[in-house]
Design a protein around this motif. Structure first.
Motif, short mmCIF file in Angstrom:
data_model
loop_
_atom_site.label_atom_id
_atom_site.label_comp_id
_atom_site.label_asym_id
_atom_site.label_seq_id
_atom_site.Cartn_x
_atom_site.Cartn_y
_atom_site.Cartn_z
N GLU A 91 0.83 -1.21 0.00
CA GLU A 91 0.00 0.00 0.00
C GLU A 91 0.87 1.26 0.00
O GLU A 91 0.53 2.25 -0.65
CB GLU A 91 -0.94 -0.01 1.22
CG GLU A 91 -2.04 -1.05 1.17
CD GLU A 91 -2.96 -0.84 -0.01
OE1 GLU A 91 -3.45 0.29 -0.19
OE2 GLU A 91 -3.19 -1.80 -0.78
N LEU A 92 1.97 1.20 0.73
CA LEU A 92 2.89 2.33 0.75
C LEU A 92 3.44 2.59 -0.65
O LEU A 92 3.50 3.73 -1.12
CB LEU A 92 4.03 2.05 1.74
CG LEU A 92 4.92 3.20 2.22
CD1 LEU A 92 5.73 2.76 3.43
CD2 LEU A 92 5.89 3.67 1.14
N GLU A 93 3.83 1.52 -1.34
CA GLU A 93 4.39 1.65 -2.68
C GLU A 93 3.35 2.19 -3.67
O GLU A 93 3.68 2.99 -4.55
CB GLU A 93 4.93 0.31 -3.16
CG GLU A 93 6.31 -0.03 -2.61
CD GLU A 93 7.39 0.85 -3.22
OE1 GLU A 93 8.25 0.33 -3.94
OE2 GLU A 93 7.38 2.09 -2.98
N LYS A 94 2.10 1.73 -3.52
CA LYS A 94 1.04 2.25 -4.39
C LYS A 94 0.89 3.75 -4.21
O LYS A 94 0.78 4.51 -5.17
CB LYS A 94 -0.29 1.55 -4.08
CG LYS A 94 -0.40 0.12 -4.56
CD LYS A 94 -1.77 -0.43 -4.17
CE LYS A 94 -1.88 -1.92 -4.49
NZ LYS A 94 -3.19 -2.46 -4.03
N PHE A 95 0.87 4.17 -2.92
CA PHE A 95 0.70 5.59 -2.62
C PHE A 95 1.90 6.39 -3.14
O PHE A 95 1.73 7.44 -3.78
CB PHE A 95 0.55 5.79 -1.11
CG PHE A 95 0.35 7.23 -0.70
CD1 PHE A 95 -0.91 7.78 -0.67
CD2 PHE A 95 1.44 8.02 -0.34
CE1 PHE A 95 -1.10 9.11 -0.29
CE2 PHE A 95 1.26 9.35 0.03
CZ PHE A 95 -0.01 9.89 0.06
N ARG A 96 3.09 5.89 -2.89
CA ARG A 96 4.31 6.60 -3.31
C ARG A 96 4.37 6.74 -4.82
O ARG A 96 4.72 7.80 -5.35
CB ARG A 96 5.54 5.85 -2.79
CG ARG A 96 6.86 6.61 -2.96
CD ARG A 96 8.01 5.76 -2.45
NE ARG A 96 8.28 4.63 -3.32
CZ ARG A 96 9.11 4.65 -4.36
NH1 ARG A 96 9.77 5.75 -4.66
NH2 ARG A 96 9.29 3.56 -5.09
N THR A 97 4.01 5.68 -5.53
CA THR A 97 4.04 5.71 -7.00
C THR A 97 2.99 6.67 -7.54
O THR A 97 3.25 7.46 -8.45
CB THR A 97 3.81 4.31 -7.56
OG1 THR A 97 4.81 3.42 -7.05
CG2 THR A 97 3.87 4.31 -9.08
N ARG A 98 1.79 6.60 -6.94
CA ARG A 98 0.71 7.47 -7.40
C ARG A 98 1.04 8.94 -7.20
O ARG A 98 0.72 9.79 -8.03
CB ARG A 98 -0.58 7.12 -6.65
CG ARG A 98 -1.81 7.84 -7.16
CD ARG A 98 -3.08 7.30 -6.55
NE ARG A 98 -3.20 7.58 -5.12
CZ ARG A 98 -3.16 6.66 -4.16
NH1 ARG A 98 -3.00 5.37 -4.48
NH2 ARG A 98 -3.28 7.00 -2.90
N GLU A 99 1.74 9.24 -6.09
CA GLU A 99 2.08 10.63 -5.76
C GLU A 99 3.44 11.05 -6.32
O GLU A 99 3.85 12.20 -6.13
CB GLU A 99 2.10 10.81 -4.24
CG GLU A 99 0.78 10.53 -3.56
CD GLU A 99 -0.19 11.68 -3.65
OE1 GLU A 99 0.25 12.84 -3.57
OE2 GLU A 99 -1.40 11.42 -3.81
N SER A 100 4.13 10.12 -7.01
CA SER A 100 5.48 10.39 -7.57
C SER A 100 6.43 10.91 -6.48
O SER A 100 7.11 11.92 -6.65
CB SER A 100 5.40 11.40 -8.72
OG SER A 100 4.59 10.90 -9.76
#
Length: 412
Positions: A91-100
């Protein structure tokens, strides 16, 4: 700097005094807030444990608290949560990727967060700074009724030998990590806890007691903290038995998960068994903003713990002008000056605790509230943040990353 801070099992905005929310949560929140005041950007990642939270909560202009789903909704046992740490990181990676998002370093708190921080270190190729807050092997050697699982101690040993930097609050904790986990002394930095000097300051004792409904002629002994076995509330209650010759003596206990919690029922029964139930008041958990009145109303705060990594409440009490009696845990020996700002009990026996308490309920300790406060001014969060920035700069230099340092402030 852009910093990813991990506090997986305990939200820094959680309800202080409950089972899994204590001094560590205060530490994460106050440190992040001060780093944000210095212009650094901090994202704190924590587990979503209720539906009422928005995914992103703004702590200040530069600091965000980000809730991520992992496991079932609601409270989870910490050992059960371990099996969902990979969900948390996804979930952290999804958020980080989505927010660049890209971070300069990851700073994790407690062993569960350390596991996630290790994955982040490997995936993002950035330094991992880790704080234990409590050490499982030390808990197992000091608190017989609250054994930590082997999974924790094995994980902690791995983290102690693989992080780029370990931060501890005391020299004592540094020695514990070297002794129990074989940590390299060169990889350990010491940065103490801090205290919010704007919130915690002396108030008029009579007005504080009137506000809280306490009698003016009582001698008030105060405990503030979670109802965990390692906090030693049992031996504080036994200590009160040795003080029953004092008229108008009251023990005020702040904290806990409510009157239906088994820990509360156990302590209430213990008070009855000791025959002190009439002199004990369970206040329950209160918001931190309301704590200064309790500190100011008390004659003395007692820290009867079997184990503490630091002992944050002692700083809060002293900043509020109230002396402290404590067992020989955490930073107590370096914070307290015998007979003036407080008293450190050599072996933690209830009788010796009682004798320490008696020093501060029998008469004046000779120091004014403002003199007591002056003894902890060096522990301002501003000073702590400056020391932390120096630690960050050192680890980034090791990685040969360009960074800036905002100056060195001595912690005295």
């Amino acid at each position: 700097l852009r910093i990813a801070m991990l506090s997986v099992h305990s939200s820094p905005m959680g309800e202080l005094g409950t089972k899994d929310t204590g001094g560590m949560s205060v530490y994460v929140r106050e440190l992040a807030r001060e780093l944000g005041n210095r212009g650094h950007r901090v994202d704190i990642y924590t587990r979503l444990n209720g539906s009422r939270h928005k995914q992103i909560a703004q702590i200040n202009d530069k600091v965000r608290l980000i809730h991520l789903r992992a496991g079932k909704n609601g409270q989870m046992n910490k050992l059960d949560l371990y099996g969902h740490l990979d969900d948390f990181f996804r979930e952290l990676e999804k958020f980080r990727t989505r927010e660049s998002l890209h971070y300069d370093l990851v700073h994790s708190h407690y062993w569960l967060s350390g596991r996630v921080g290790k994955w982040a270190q490997e995936s993002w190729t950035i330094p991992h700074v880790f704080m234990f807050h409590t050490v499982g092997a030390v808990k197992n050697s000091t608190v017989g009724s609250e054994k930590e699982p082997e999974l924790r101690t094995v994980t902690e040993k791995h983290l102690a030998r693989s992080c780029d930097r370990i931060l501890v609050a005391t020299d004592k904790e540094r020695d514990h990590l070297i002794q129990h986990y074989g940590a390299s002394p060169q990889m350990i930095g010491v940065v103490p806890c801090g205290v919010n000097l704007d919130l915690f300051s002396p108030r008029d004792k009579a007005k504080a007691r009137q506000e809280l409904g306490f009698a003016q002629d009582e001698s008030i002994v105060l405990f503030v903290g979670r109802f965990a076995p390692l906090k030693g509330i049992d031996r504080l209650m036994e200590a009160m038995c040795h003080l029953q010759h004092h008229q108008r003596l009251r023990l005020i206990i702040v904290g806990g998960d409510g009157r239906d919690a088994p820990e509360f029922q156990t302590l209430q029964k213990l008070a009855r068994n000791f025959g002190i139930q009439e002199g004990v008041t369970f206040v329950g958990r209160i918001e931190q903003d309301n704590l200064p009145a309790y500190y100011s109303a008390a004659n003395v705060l007692v820290v009867p713990s079997y184990y503490e990594s630091f002992g944050l409440v002692a700083l809060e009490a002293l900043a509020s002008g109230t002396p402290v009696v404590a067992t020989k845990v955490g930073a107590m020996e370096s914070i307290l000056k015998a007979g003036t700002t407080g008293h450190v009990v050599s072996n933690g026996s209830p009788l010796l605790l009682a004798k320490g308490i008696e020093k501060f309920i029998s008469g004046s300790n000779g120091l004014s509230a403002h003199e007591l406060r002056a003894s902890v001014l060096r522990f301002s969060w501003s000073n702590v943040a400056s020391a932390m920035i120096d630690q960050y700069a050192a680890v980034l230099r090791q990685w040969d990353f360009p960074t800036c340092c905002c100056g060195t402030v001595s912690m005295g």
